[in-house]
Scaffold this motif. Structure first.
Motif, PDB file in Angstrom:
ATOM      1  N   VAL A 217      -0.532  -3.653  -6.419  1.00 23.47           N
ATOM      2  CA  VAL A 217       0.415  -3.664  -4.996  1.00 23.47           C
ATOM      3  C   VAL A 217       0.927  -2.126  -4.965  1.00 23.47           C
ATOM      4  O   VAL A 217       1.129  -1.493  -4.104  1.00 23.47           O
ATOM      5  CB  VAL A 217       1.203  -4.787  -4.917  1.00 23.47           C
TER       6      VAL A 217
ATOM      7  N   LEU B 232       4.389  -6.238  -1.126  1.00 20.28           N
ATOM      8  CA  LEU B 232       4.091  -7.485  -1.543  1.00 20.28           C
ATOM      9  C   LEU B 232       3.797  -8.687  -0.322  1.00 20.28           C
ATOM     10  O   LEU B 232       2.827  -8.947  -0.265  1.00 20.28           O
ATOM     11  CB  LEU B 232       4.932  -8.146  -2.598  1.00 20.28           C
TER      12      LEU B 232
ATOM     13  N   THR C 221       0.529  -8.171   1.446  1.00 24.27           N
ATOM     14  CA  THR C 221      -0.600  -8.167   0.706  1.00 24.27           C
ATOM     15  C   THR C 221      -1.331  -9.579   0.832  1.00 24.27           C
ATOM     16  O   THR C 221      -0.845 -10.668   0.846  1.00 24.27           O
ATOM     17  CB  THR C 221      -0.202  -7.952  -0.822  1.00 24.27           C
TER      18      THR C 221
END
Length: 421
Positions: free
Chosen positions: A341, A358, A361
């Motif tokens: 990430v 994040l 993601t």
């Protein structure tokens, strides 16, 4: 349908502090920094810091191997060039399984401008509120915080479902593998344990397995009468939310006339070895594949080689005798997630930018768990930050002194939904 109203019983605090992978030596590099020297062509940017918050000095529940796995992963990552040219440093903070100590670690992470906390373990709670206020993500916590915040805080990203779903999945696992038709559910007679009985009841209903809850005082030492109550109720198996010493006493009293099922890691391999034939019918549900499944999961070979290299470099927390599937893989995966990430972050790599990335993601493939989608909160109330629902069946082999996979996979969320209908 009772769906959401029944599921609401699984709100904050759904798990007890049950994951004790055994008391481990806490000597070595457990309180200082792990800043492996980069290779000559390695990272050139300013270092970024990760913090592993785990208990190291309690009488029973210590996880130096979880921190060791994170340090080993960072050492290997630095040899690959770090994250966008930044050297990655892992510091370890002893939570002592104590709220004040855990909160002190969290304040250090915020004030020290750490990039993230990786694979935290504390049953006391308090850590996530501080991290959330400071905007520091927590990646891969064990999900056992007593205040439930591991599973609800917006900065928390949990991929270890075993301690959350184990009592719900055990009825199906024991039905599949041990052919039981009724399950004893043995928990402490305290308010915090009531939700564990709810989980087992939902899991039993979903599996078509009857359940009989039996509550015991936390001070109980003689489990022979408890086993008698289990067998008198017609149960052929048991699942528990007991601490490790109590669970061991229960198995010693019941022997191999019963089958047992717990979350992976709640009884250490060393103690299962000591139980001998009594542990013949011991099963577990885990989040990760076993170390002996490297042919199916090649990433396990890389993990082991990175730990071996870190141990050779002097980190005692990476020793082979400390490694445990749940805590070791959990700690190692947290750094893999930071790497994947973090490399997508454009601009400055900070806690704020990592947290933002994040939250965008999905389809994150770290190979040892199903692809992770951090954009979709878990639908179960109180478990919104649990992003992996898959559990793997395991059985202990006393002769080989290790677990082997049963080949069965379970979806904890689907089990609860089926049981709540």
């Amino acid at each position: 349908m009772r769906s959401r109203s029944a599921m609401a019983a699984l709100a904050v605090g759904v798990t007890l502090a049950l994951a004790a992978c055994g008391s481990s030596d806490t000597t070595g590099n457990t309180t200082g920094k792990s800043a492996p020297a980069p290779a000559p062509a390695g990272p050139k940017g300013s270092p970024v810091k990760l913090m592993s918050i785990v208990p190291l000095t309690t009488p029973a529940t210590n996880f130096p191997e979880q921190a060791g796995a994170a340090k080993a992963a960072a050492r290997a990552l630095n040899k690959r060039g770090g994250i966008n040219g930044h050297l990655v440093q892992v510091d370890v903070c002893d939570s002592k399984n104590d709220q004040a100590a855990g909160e002190a670690c969290a304040r250090k992470a915020v004030n020290g401008k750490y990039l993230a906390v990786v694979s935290a373990f504390s049953t006391a709670g308090g850590i996530n509120a501080i991290l959330e206020k400071g905007g520091v993500p927590s990646i891969g916590s064990s999900g056992v915080a007593g205040d439930g915040s591991d599973l609800t805080s917006k900065i928390s990203f949990v991929y270890q479902p075993a301690s959350t779903y184990s009592e719900a999945a055990c009825p199906q696992l024991l039905k599949d593998s041990a052919k039981i038709s009724k399950l004893g559910v043995v928990n402490y007679d305290i308010s915090a344990a009531s939700r564990l009985g709810v989980l087992a009841g939902l899991g039993g209903k979903a599996a078509g397995v009857g359940t009989q809850e039996i509550k015991v005082a936390p001070t109980t030492s003689d489990y022979a009468p408890i086993v008698a109550r289990v067998t008198d109720a017609g149960a052929q198996g048991v699942t528990t939310g007991l601490a490790e010493p109590s669970a061991i006493s229960l198995i010693q009293a019941g022997g191999n006339k019963l089958s047992y099922c717990n979350a992976a890691g709640t009884i250490s391999d060393a103690n299962l070895v000591k139980l001998g034939p009594a542990a013949k019918n011991f099963y577990a549900v885990g989040a990760f594949p076993l170390f002996n499944q490297s042919a199916k999961y090649p990433e396990l070979t890389r993990l082991q080689s990175e730990l071996d290299a870190d141990f050779a470099a002097g980190d005692k927390d990476a020793a082979k005798n400390l490694r445990h599937v749940t805590s070791t893989i959990g700690g190692w995966l947290a750094v893999q997630i930071v790497e994947q990430v973090g490399k997508k972050v454009t601009g400055d790599l900070t806690a704020k930018s990592l947290l933002a990335q994040l939250n965008q993601t999905k389809g994150l493939n770290v190979q040892l768990v199903p692809p992770l989608d951090f954009t979709k909160p878990n639908a179960v109330p109180g478990l919104t930050r649990l992003f992996n629902n898959t559990l793997l069946g395991q059985r202990w082999d006393p002769a080989k002194k290790t677990f082997y996979a049963t080949g069965k996979t379970y979806d904890g969320q689907k089990i609860l939904a089926a049981g709540a209908k």
